[in-house]
Design a protein around this motif. Structure first.
Motif, PDB file in Angstrom:
ATOM      1  N   GLN A  41     -85.781 -56.611  -0.993  1.00  0.00           N
ATOM      2  CA  GLN A  41     -86.271 -57.285  -2.203  1.00  0.00           C
ATOM      3  C   GLN A  41     -85.122 -57.329  -3.216  1.00  0.00           C
ATOM      4  OE1 GLN A  41     -87.340 -59.125  -4.644  1.00  0.00           O
ATOM      5  NE2 GLN A  41     -89.503 -58.717  -4.157  1.00  0.00           N
ATOM      6  N   ALA A  42     -84.627 -58.569  -3.449  1.00  0.00           N
ATOM      7  CA  ALA A  42     -83.413 -58.718  -4.266  1.00  0.00           C
ATOM      8  C   ALA A  42     -83.635 -58.407  -5.750  1.00  0.00           C
ATOM      9  CB  ALA A  42     -82.876 -60.137  -4.108  1.00  0.00           C
ATOM     10  N   LEU A  43     -84.891 -58.223  -6.148  1.00  0.00           N
ATOM     11  CA  LEU A  43     -85.188 -57.915  -7.548  1.00  0.00           C
ATOM     12  C   LEU A  43     -84.909 -56.435  -7.879  1.00  0.00           C
ATOM     13  CD1 LEU A  43     -86.326 -59.560  -9.858  1.00  0.00           C
ATOM     14  CD2 LEU A  43     -88.631 -58.955  -9.129  1.00  0.00           C
ATOM     15  N   ASN A  67     -74.032 -64.443 -12.776  1.00  0.00           N
ATOM     16  CA  ASN A  67     -74.031 -65.305 -11.595  1.00  0.00           C
ATOM     17  C   ASN A  67     -75.261 -66.226 -11.568  1.00  0.00           C
ATOM     18  OD1 ASN A  67     -73.567 -64.571  -8.052  1.00  0.00           O
ATOM     19  ND2 ASN A  67     -73.026 -66.349  -9.236  1.00  0.00           N
ATOM     20  N   VAL A  68     -76.427 -65.656 -11.853  1.00  0.00           N
ATOM     21  CA  VAL A  68     -77.666 -66.453 -11.851  1.00  0.00           C
ATOM     22  C   VAL A  68     -77.609 -67.502 -12.969  1.00  0.00           C
ATOM     23  CG1 VAL A  68     -80.164 -66.329 -12.310  1.00  0.00           C
ATOM     24  CG2 VAL A  68     -79.112 -64.711 -10.733  1.00  0.00           C
ATOM     25  N   GLU A  69     -77.038 -67.122 -14.108  1.00  0.00           N
ATOM     26  CA  GLU A  69     -76.955 -68.074 -15.228  1.00  0.00           C
ATOM     27  C   GLU A  69     -76.035 -69.247 -14.874  1.00  0.00           C
ATOM     28  OE1 GLU A  69     -75.953 -66.329 -19.007  1.00  0.00           O
ATOM     29  OE2 GLU A  69     -76.882 -68.018 -20.060  1.00  0.00           O
ATOM     30  N   THR A  70     -74.897 -68.937 -14.246  1.00  0.00           N
ATOM     31  CA  THR A  70     -73.963 -70.005 -13.853  1.00  0.00           C
ATOM     32  C   THR A  70     -74.643 -70.945 -12.856  1.00  0.00           C
ATOM     33  OG1 THR A  70     -72.188 -68.403 -14.063  1.00  0.00           O
ATOM     34  CG2 THR A  70     -71.662 -70.423 -12.872  1.00  0.00           C
ATOM     35  N   HIS A  71     -75.352 -70.357 -11.921  1.00  0.00           N
ATOM     36  CA  HIS A  71     -75.948 -71.124 -10.830  1.00  0.00           C
ATOM     37  C   HIS A  71     -77.165 -71.939 -11.270  1.00  0.00           C
ATOM     38  CE1 HIS A  71     -75.459 -71.190  -6.435  1.00  0.00           C
ATOM     39  NE2 HIS A  71     -76.703 -71.633  -6.451  1.00  0.00           N
ATOM     40  N   TRP A  99     -85.886 -64.500  -5.933  1.00  0.00           N
ATOM     41  CA  TRP A  99     -85.463 -65.659  -5.127  1.00  0.00           C
ATOM     42  C   TRP A  99     -84.107 -66.161  -5.617  1.00  0.00           C
ATOM     43  CZ3 TRP A  99     -84.214 -70.722  -6.163  1.00  0.00           C
ATOM     44  CH2 TRP A  99     -84.113 -71.573  -5.053  1.00  0.00           C
ATOM     45  N   MET A 100     -83.955 -66.232  -6.935  1.00  0.00           N
ATOM     46  CA  MET A 100     -82.686 -66.738  -7.498  1.00  0.00           C
ATOM     47  C   MET A 100     -81.530 -65.788  -7.172  1.00  0.00           C
ATOM     48  SD  MET A 100     -83.697 -68.485 -11.119  1.00  0.00           S
ATOM     49  CE  MET A 100     -84.729 -67.270 -11.824  1.00  0.00           C
ATOM     50  N   ILE A 101     -81.813 -64.489  -7.259  1.00  0.00           N
ATOM     51  CA  ILE A 101     -80.763 -63.489  -6.985  1.00  0.00           C
ATOM     52  C   ILE A 101     -80.360 -63.566  -5.509  1.00  0.00           C
ATOM     53  CG2 ILE A 101     -80.261 -61.000  -6.952  1.00  0.00           C
ATOM     54  CD1 ILE A 101     -82.313 -60.770  -9.321  1.00  0.00           C
ATOM     55  N   GLU A 102     -81.367 -63.696  -4.664  1.00  0.00           N
ATOM     56  CA  GLU A 102     -81.117 -63.800  -3.220  1.00  0.00           C
ATOM     57  C   GLU A 102     -80.311 -65.066  -2.929  1.00  0.00           C
ATOM     58  OE1 GLU A 102     -84.644 -63.308  -0.906  1.00  0.00           O
ATOM     59  OE2 GLU A 102     -83.631 -63.850   0.965  1.00  0.00           O
ATOM     60  N   ARG A 103     -80.696 -66.158  -3.591  1.00  0.00           N
ATOM     61  CA  ARG A 103     -80.022 -67.443  -3.383  1.00  0.00           C
ATOM     62  C   ARG A 103     -78.545 -67.354  -3.796  1.00  0.00           C
ATOM     63  NH1 ARG A 103     -82.376 -72.561  -2.281  1.00  0.00           N
ATOM     64  NH2 ARG A 103     -80.576 -73.883  -1.969  1.00  0.00           N
TER      65      ARG A 103
END
Ligand SMILES: Cc1cc2nc3c(=O)[nH]c(=O)nc-3n(C[C@H](O)[C@H](O)[C@H](O)COP(=O)(O)OP(=O)(O)OC[C@H]3O[C@@H](n4cnc5c(N)ncnc54)[C@H](O)[C@@H]3O)c2cc1C
Length: 343
Positions: A300-302, A325-329, A279-283
């Protein structure tokens, strides 16, 4: 002692589900317990430059592996004991996991249905404690029979001592490269009790109008749900879920939930929350995107996928970009579930 066959400058392309065209200096397949003993007494692994490769469904190779790839390929499934309805079933490390699950169902040894159709071999199942649809290997593993690579001693390790956790065990942690698994003993049951704890699975059964599934129906439904979400390695190269779902405490979860009300997470019995990394990767906008010859699966973004002959370095670049990217977000650092094998 029979001479072990050693293949030189061996292509690993058919031995990893990502389909990376890597090569190994040496490749040795082990077809029997005697061959484990032969290998460990031969001194071939004494330089420490070796990698144990099962079905290659959880690994990403760099282009060249400068060492020995050891491939446990010993087969055999047998019932080694029974206590009431409990069945103790031993399987060789080289058994294909999905075939093993199928054959247990055919024999009337139950407990593996939710783990149907996971790629890879039996020998790797304890390594990351494979799990799916509300079940983990740790729920059914009784004992792991392995050899200590340093001195060739055989060990029978009880499940309770394996340090099993979410996609984790001592074999992936402190025992990494210490043991080579020869056989795994599972504690199954001749009485079938379906595990329908996973919502997507109970919904899929309901959609098929099945309220009391047989073991075969349950396994078939698991396989169908998997098919609809995950790429088949025969068609599209991948290592399955590339990242682990991160686990956070309640305070951090509440903060995230306040910021992202639609965040997808699962409460754990410990009071923590498992966040859906996909979900986070997709977001972050990665779903369906590509970077060079590697991309993020459309469904499936995983899952990272090989678009067209990608290299291990390209996979690493994309994985690092997603992690950053996920860490920044979200302020959450993703861990890779897949294992990078460097030259
Ligand atoms: C499409 C797809 C879907 C997937 N779905 C799931 C899923 O639902 N759940 C899940 O948990 N995983 C899943 N995976 C990941 C993978 O299938 C599992 O991790 C599997 O157990 C890996 O098995 P393998 O034989 O391919 O191991 P490999 O990828 O070859 O190796 C994995 C690790 O185990 C070690 N290892 C392998 N065999 C031995 C041995 N005999 N002795 C000691 N160490 C050994 C290796 O050194 C390596 O560290 C999926 C992968 C794909 C491609």
């Amino acid at each position: 002692m029979k001479e072990l066959e050693v293949y030189k400058d061996f292509s690993l392309k058919g031995y990893n589900t990502f389909g990376i065209d890597a090569r190994a200096d040496r490749f040795i397949a082990l077809r029997s317990t005697d061959e484990y003993v032969d290998l460990l007494s031969s001194g071939v692994l004494d330089d420490g430059r070796f990698f144990i490769l099962g079905g290659g469904s959880n690994v990403v190779f760099s282009d060249k592996y400068q060492g020995t790839v050891v491939h446990p390929a010993n087969k055999g499934v047998s019932l080694i004991g029974q206590e009431g309805s409990r069945c103790f079933v031993e399987a060789g490390a080289g058994e294909v996991w999905a075939d093993f699950v199928d054959s247990c169902i055919s024999q009337g040894w139950y407990g593996l249905e939710n783990l149907a159709a996971i790629p890879g071999c039996v020998g790797a199942s304890p390594v990351q404690n494979v799990g799916a649809y509300g079940k983990e290997a740790k729920d059914v593993i009784w004992r792991v029979d392995c050899f200590d690579i340093a001195n060739g001693a055989e060990h029978w390790i009880d499940a309770a001592d394996c340090g099993f956790d979410y996609r984790w065990s001592n074999f992936k942690g402190e025992w990494k490269n210490r043991f080579i698994i020869d056989r795994v003993v599972f504690r199954l049951d001749s009485a079938f009790t379906p595990n329908l704890s996973y919502k997507a699975l109970s919904e899929a059964l309901a959609a098929r109008n099945i309220s009391q599934p047989t073991a075969r129906q349950l396994a078939d439904t698991v396989a169908a749900v998997r098919d609809s979400k995950l790429p088949n390695p025969q068609d599209i190269g991948s290592a399955g879920s590339f990242f682990k779902n991160p686990i956070v405490g309640k305070t951090q979860f509440d903060e995230l939930k306040a910021k992202y009300p639609d965040i997808v997470a699962f409460p754990l019995p410990t009071g923590d929350f498992k966040l859906a990394a996909g979900w986070m990767i997709e977001r972050c906008g990665w779903k369906g995107r590509s970077m060079g010859r590697v991309g993020v699966y459309e469904k499936q973004a995983l899952v990272l996928v090989n678009r067209n002959g990608c290299s291990g370095q390209e996979v690493r670049r994309l994985a690092n970009a997603i992690i950053a990217n996920v860490e920044t977000h979200f302020g959450i650092r993703l861990d890779c579930e897949a294992i990078f094998v460097d030259g």
